[in-house]
Design an enzyme around this catalytic site. Structure first.
Site, PDB file in Angstrom:
ATOM      1  N   GLY A 261      -1.599 -51.106 -18.501  1.00 37.35           N
ATOM      2  CA  GLY A 261      -0.638 -52.013 -17.881  1.00 37.35           C
ATOM      3  C   GLY A 261       0.801 -51.723 -18.227  1.00 37.35           C
ATOM      4  CD  GLU A 303      -9.224 -49.252 -21.116  1.00 35.34           C
ATOM      5  OE1 GLU A 303     -10.396 -48.949 -21.332  1.00 35.34           O
ATOM      6  OE2 GLU A 303      -8.879 -50.241 -20.426  1.00 35.34           O
ATOM      7  N   PRO A 304      -3.666 -46.490 -20.683  1.00 38.95           N
ATOM      8  CG  PRO A 304      -2.208 -44.839 -21.492  1.00 38.95           C
ATOM      9  CD  PRO A 304      -3.439 -45.641 -21.862  1.00 38.95           C
ATOM     10  N   GLY A 305      -2.634 -45.944 -17.312  1.00 44.71           N
ATOM     11  CA  GLY A 305      -2.876 -45.141 -16.115  1.00 44.71           C
ATOM     12  C   GLY A 305      -1.532 -44.763 -15.514  1.00 44.71           C
ATOM     13  NE  ARG A 306       1.974 -49.396 -12.854  1.00 43.97           N
ATOM     14  CZ  ARG A 306       1.680 -49.892 -11.657  1.00 43.97           C
ATOM     15  NH1 ARG A 306       2.294 -49.413 -10.602  1.00 43.97           N
ATOM     16  NH2 ARG A 306       0.801 -50.862 -11.530  1.00 43.97           N
ATOM     17  NE  ARG A 343       1.979 -49.416  -6.726  1.00 40.18           N
ATOM     18  CZ  ARG A 343       3.142 -49.832  -7.125  1.00 40.18           C
ATOM     19  NH1 ARG A 343       4.244 -49.287  -6.635  1.00 40.18           N
ATOM     20  NH2 ARG A 343       3.242 -50.811  -8.007  1.00 40.18           N
ATOM     21  CE1 TYR A 347      -0.757 -54.684  -5.665  1.00 39.15           C
ATOM     22  CE2 TYR A 347       0.166 -52.480  -5.501  1.00 39.15           C
ATOM     23  CZ  TYR A 347      -0.928 -53.309  -5.651  1.00 39.15           C
ATOM     24  OH  TYR A 347      -2.168 -52.776  -5.813  1.00 39.15           O
ATOM     25  CB  CYS A 374       0.263 -49.538  14.814  1.00 37.32           C
ATOM     26  SG  CYS A 374       0.263 -47.983  15.684  1.00 37.32           S
ATOM     27  CE1 TYR A 404      -4.113 -47.904 -10.352  1.00 34.87           C
ATOM     28  CE2 TYR A 404      -1.966 -47.898 -11.411  1.00 34.87           C
ATOM     29  CZ  TYR A 404      -3.339 -48.065 -11.476  1.00 34.87           C
ATOM     30  OH  TYR A 404      -3.928 -48.367 -12.684  1.00 34.87           O
TER      31      TYR A 404
HETATM   32  C1  LIG Z   1      -9.486 -52.096 -17.433  1.00 40.25           C
HETATM   33  C2  LIG Z   1      -8.232 -51.398 -17.046  1.00 40.25           C
HETATM   34  N1  LIG Z   1      -7.703 -50.512 -17.902  1.00 40.25           N
HETATM   35  C3  LIG Z   1      -6.573 -49.831 -17.581  1.00 40.25           C
HETATM   36  C4  LIG Z   1      -5.932 -50.041 -16.391  1.00 40.25           C
HETATM   37  C5  LIG Z   1      -4.701 -49.224 -16.122  1.00 40.25           C
HETATM   38  O1  LIG Z   1      -3.619 -49.964 -15.796  1.00 40.25           O
HETATM   39  P1  LIG Z   1      -2.193 -49.274 -15.684  1.00 40.25           P
HETATM   40  O2  LIG Z   1      -2.290 -48.174 -14.707  1.00 40.25           O
HETATM   41  O3  LIG Z   1      -1.325 -50.361 -15.231  1.00 40.25           O
HETATM   42  O4  LIG Z   1      -1.855 -48.757 -17.045  1.00 40.25           O
HETATM   43  C6  LIG Z   1      -6.428 -50.966 -15.484  1.00 40.25           C
HETATM   44  C7  LIG Z   1      -5.735 -51.293 -14.230  1.00 40.25           C
HETATM   45  O5  LIG Z   1      -4.918 -52.200 -14.216  1.00 40.25           O
HETATM   46  C8  LIG Z   1      -7.623 -51.659 -15.818  1.00 40.25           C
HETATM   47  O6  LIG Z   1      -8.158 -52.526 -14.972  1.00 40.25           O
HETATM   48  N1  LIG Z   2      -2.849 -50.901  -7.554  1.00 44.11           N
HETATM   49  C1  LIG Z   2      -1.907 -51.505  -8.471  1.00 44.11           C
HETATM   50  C2  LIG Z   2      -2.324 -51.380  -9.886  1.00 44.11           C
HETATM   51  C3  LIG Z   2      -3.707 -51.856 -10.125  1.00 44.11           C
HETATM   52  C4  LIG Z   2      -4.083 -51.640 -11.529  1.00 44.11           C
HETATM   53  C5  LIG Z   2      -5.557 -51.512 -11.696  1.00 44.11           C
HETATM   54  N2  LIG Z   2      -6.194 -52.673 -12.258  1.00 44.11           N
HETATM   55  C6  LIG Z   2      -0.533 -50.900  -8.245  1.00 44.11           C
HETATM   56  O1  LIG Z   2      -0.430 -50.003  -7.482  1.00 44.11           O
HETATM   57  O2  LIG Z   2       0.439 -51.315  -8.802  1.00 44.11           O
END
Ligand SMILES: Cc1ncc(COP(=O)(O)O)c(C=O)c1O
Ligand SMILES: N[C@@H](CCCC[NH3+])C(=O)O
Length: 447
Positions: A261, A303-306, A343, A347, A374, A404
């Site tokens: 997050g 658990e960073p993704g973004r 997005r 959002y 469209c 994302y």
């Molecule tokens: C369980 C879990 N871990 C990690 C993430 C990664 O989130 P972010 O990409 O915001 O770091 C998410 C998505 O929000 C999630 O649902």
């Molecule tokens: N899809 C969202 C993030 C979701 C994170 C996953 N739980 C975005 O683009 O900001």
């Protein structure tokens, strides 16, 4: 002779502002005034691979993994594959020492086919199907994060040997992010709320299942969070819960997974989560809470993704038309849109946009960059400044699209999804090819 040839110093004053907080660190402007990422001109990518294309800077993404390991030397960092997962990405993050969080059989299959060690995989999902739980069992994933009572029953029946699991808890924290991605608040579909003893009840049931080896708790407050204090509250509540579990059951849980997050900047001046302050806050909060409850400090997983993939990505579009509405806005319409970036519609997200194929000395104009789909709401950037002489054929680049975007893409209006082009050391290669109309037609079973 051009003005730039007479006054070369004008070049830096006139080149678009490419904020390093938003663009990949390797972004530059070359001698032909074109934007380059990792030494590759985005205009060349547009020519070679077509538009729209997702461009991914491999070393930028690897560098962010390394930063996490340096800033959190004692924590496990598990990259959240939902942000962006291909075999190459799975390889890069695990080569950099990260574990991998997956949340579907598809993501699991990509990770396994990249050769990721299953012990380093964490399986998530609020509605894991029987087939997905079986796939996780067969693969031998390191941990499964349990999200519902039905899953406790199903997993216990599916397993053939003891499996390490965590229980996902909703700690009742509003992390001030968009409602659609706020997952720490009690009234939503993920996890077991701490409130009303619902998490207690889940823990009691899991401990009663001999094949489920409960080793820790998990929480995820939401996505695009920019204030570290929410994580302090999470540590506080989670350690209190772990201490209570020791009192109630005599079990000492050794893992605390705090989810991801971590917010990033999409436009100049946007706040982002500061990782060093997060590290200091977590350390402090853990010291405090563990001392208060006389509880041994658990191992932390993040658990960073973004924050790993987001800024490594730039989407390249070509301008198709420019429309001036008398008394209204100017629309710069490009050949992508909500199918490669939903997005904005989902959002209300904001993006930066820059002209990538040339330098313009035309005065800036305030425009809306709109997509090709469209829907009137198919906009990529509203009220952004771009040169007033944009014309069809120009190449626009939008940074911050590594996370994302590919993973949220659709085929709306039967527009195939863009390729992912990885760039590194002046070279480019396709990781994912463009989805063609033939691909789409091939899915039809009758005609
Ligand atoms: C369980 C879990 N871990 C990690 C993430 C990664 O989130 P972010 O990409 O915001 O770091 C998410 C998505 O929000 C999630 O649902
Ligand atoms: N899809 C969202 C993030 C979701 C994170 C996953 N739980 C975005 O683009 O900001």
């Amino acid at each position: 002779m051009t003005l730039l040839e007479i006054f070369p110093s004008l070049r830096s004053a006139m080149t678009p502002r490419l904020d390093p907080a938003v663009w990949p660190a390797s972004t530059h402007v070359d001698d032909h005034d074109r934007i380059t990422v990792a030494g590759v001109a985005l205009a060349d990518i547009a020519d070679q691979y077509g538009t729209p294309s997702y461009v991914l800077d491999e070393l930028d993404l690897r560098h962010r993994c390394r930063t996490y390991r340096e800033v959190f030397p004692e924590a496990e960092i598990a990259y959240a594959g939902k942000a962006l997962l291909t075999r190459a990405v799975a390889t890069w993050v695990t080569e950099e020492g990260l574990s991998l969080d997956v949340c579907s059989a598809g993501e699991l299959a990509i990770a396994l086919s990249a050769g990721v060690n299953p012990r380093r995989i964490i399986m998530h999902g609020n509605a894991k199907t029987p087939a997905e739980l079986s796939a996780a069992r067969d693969a031998g994933v390191g941990r499964i994060v349990i999200d519902s009572h039905a899953e406790i029953t199903l997993l216990a029946a599916t397993l053939t040997r003891r499996q390490n699991v965590l229980v996902r808890v909703t700690p009742g924290i509003d992390a001030h992010t968009h409602r659609a991605v706020a997952t720490g608040v009690t009234d939503q579909k993920f996890g077991f709320p701490l409130e009303h003893g619902q998490a207690d009840e889940a823990v009691r049931r899991v401990l009663g299942q001999p094949r489920l080896n409960l080793i820790g708790l998990h929480c995820h407050l939401g996505s695009q969070i920019t204030e570290v204090e929410h994580f302090r509250t999470a540590v506080d509540r989670m350690i209190a819960q772990m201490a209570q579990i020791r009192i109630d059951h005599g079990t000492i849980l050794t893992e605390l997974n705090l989810g991801g997050g971590h917010g990033i900047s999409y436009v100049c001046g946007d706040p982002q989560l500061d990782l060093s302050s997060l590290a200091a806050t977590l350390d402090d909060a853990l010291d405090d809470a563990c001392a208060r409850h006389r509880f041994p400090r658990p191992r932390i997983t993040l658990e960073p993704g973004r924050a790993v993939a987001g800024r490594a990505g730039v989407t390249v579009y070509r301008v198709v038309s420019v429309k001036h509405v008398t008394g209204g806005r100017t629309f710069v319409c490009v050949d992508g849109g909500m199918s490669d970036n939903p997005r904005v519609a989902l959002y209300g997200a904001h993006y930066s946009v820059a002209l990538a194929n040339r330098h313009s000395i035309a005065a800036p104009a305030v425009v809306t960059v709109a997509g090709r789909h469209c829907e009137a709401g198919d906009e990529l950037a509203v009220d952004v400044q771009l040169p007033s002489d944009l014309h069809p054929g120009d190449v626009l680049a939008v940074p911050g699209t590594g996370a994302y975007h590919h993973s949220l893409a659709s085929t709306y209006n039967a527009v195939g999804r863009p390729p992912i082009v990885a760039v590194r050391d002046g070279r480019s290669r396709e990781l994912i090819r463009r989805e063609t109309v033939e691909d789409l037609l091939r899915r039809e079973v009758s005609g």
